[in-house]
Design an enzyme around this catalytic site. Sequence first.
Site, short mmCIF file in Angstrom:
data_model
loop_
_atom_site.label_atom_id
_atom_site.label_comp_id
_atom_site.label_asym_id
_atom_site.label_seq_id
_atom_site.Cartn_x
_atom_site.Cartn_y
_atom_site.Cartn_z
NE ARG A 89 -3.05 7.53 -2.80
CZ ARG A 89 -2.55 7.73 -4.02
NH1 ARG A 89 -1.79 6.80 -4.56
NH2 ARG A 89 -2.79 8.84 -4.65
NE ARG A 134 3.17 11.02 -11.89
CZ ARG A 134 2.04 10.67 -11.30
NH1 ARG A 134 0.91 11.29 -11.61
NH2 ARG A 134 2.01 9.70 -10.41
P1 ADP Z 1 -1.09 7.50 -8.49
O1 ADP Z 1 -2.51 7.38 -8.05
O2 ADP Z 1 -0.92 7.30 -9.96
O3 ADP Z 1 -0.16 6.71 -7.64
P2 ADP Z 1 -0.90 10.16 -7.33
O4 ADP Z 1 -0.59 11.42 -8.06
O5 ADP Z 1 -2.25 10.04 -6.74
O6 ADP Z 1 -0.62 9.01 -8.37
O7 ADP Z 1 0.19 9.93 -6.19
C1 ADP Z 1 1.56 10.02 -6.45
C2 ADP Z 1 2.37 9.60 -5.23
O8 ADP Z 1 2.10 10.49 -4.14
C3 ADP Z 1 2.03 8.21 -4.67
O9 ADP Z 1 2.71 7.18 -5.35
C4 ADP Z 1 2.53 8.37 -3.22
O10 ADP Z 1 3.93 8.29 -3.14
C5 ADP Z 1 2.12 9.79 -2.89
N1 ADP Z 1 0.77 9.83 -2.28
C6 ADP Z 1 -0.34 10.39 -2.81
N2 ADP Z 1 -1.40 10.25 -1.99
C7 ADP Z 1 -0.96 9.54 -0.92
C8 ADP Z 1 -1.58 9.04 0.26
N3 ADP Z 1 -2.88 9.23 0.52
N4 ADP Z 1 -0.80 8.37 1.15
C9 ADP Z 1 0.50 8.18 0.92
N5 ADP Z 1 1.15 8.60 -0.18
C10 ADP Z 1 0.43 9.28 -1.09
#
Ligand code: ADP
Length: 194
Positions: A89, A134
């Site tokens: 990300r 959530r």
């Molecule tokens: P969404 O795509 O709806 O934001 P996710 O379940 O994919 O939901 O992620 C939830 C949270 O987990 C994100 O808002 C972030 O805080 C954390 N997160 C997930 N993947 C990453 C990543 N690759 N880098 C940093 N934080 C992450």
Amino acid sequence: MTILILMGPPGSGKGTQAKVLAGRLGVPTISTGDIFRASVAGGTELGRKAQQYIDAGEYVPDELTNAMVRERLAEDDTRSGFLLDGYPRTLDQVAVLDELLAAQDRRLDAVVELEVDPEELVQRLLRRAELEHRSDDTEEIIRRRLQVYTEQTLPLIEVYAERGLVIPVDGAGEMHDVSQRILQLAESLLHRDR
Ligand code: ADP
């Protein structure tokens, strides 16, 4: 072997479609969001460190996230390929993933981008908030997550587009219809000349 990234903004249905796509391709899904939530629920050290960021709608710091993915990709079940849901990300995470794959002499096959209109996203997320409770699904946090995505993650599409890896998929409308598009894509990936 198939190595895929599924990218899409919060509310794009990324998690659901990741399972559909990975299921059809017969590879495990690695969802960083799911791993973080499980760590929080399990009260692990990683969970304790990640929770404050997740609850605020911010990204967990790259150091923690990259270390977690590094460990996960070392597991045996990733040998035949895998689908990354929610990783990378940030540009830093792209660099680490490049390095991890290069070290194993593997390469990325494609980056599937789920495209959804921003206004539809907020509505979907608010609806989901009512159903799932959530901790990061309040309206303020939802807007923050969309902003963080636009600022930090959208630029990655450009990076991967320059490498000719991006496959856009229309993520609008009913989940079922999007799944059909995803399954069609899976067929073309399965039959693609490699
Ligand atoms: P969404 O795509 O709806 O934001 P996710 O379940 O994919 O939901 O992620 C939830 C949270 O987990 C994100 O808002 C972030 O805080 C954390 N997160 C997930 N993947 C990453 C990543 N690759 N880098 C940093 N934080 C992450």
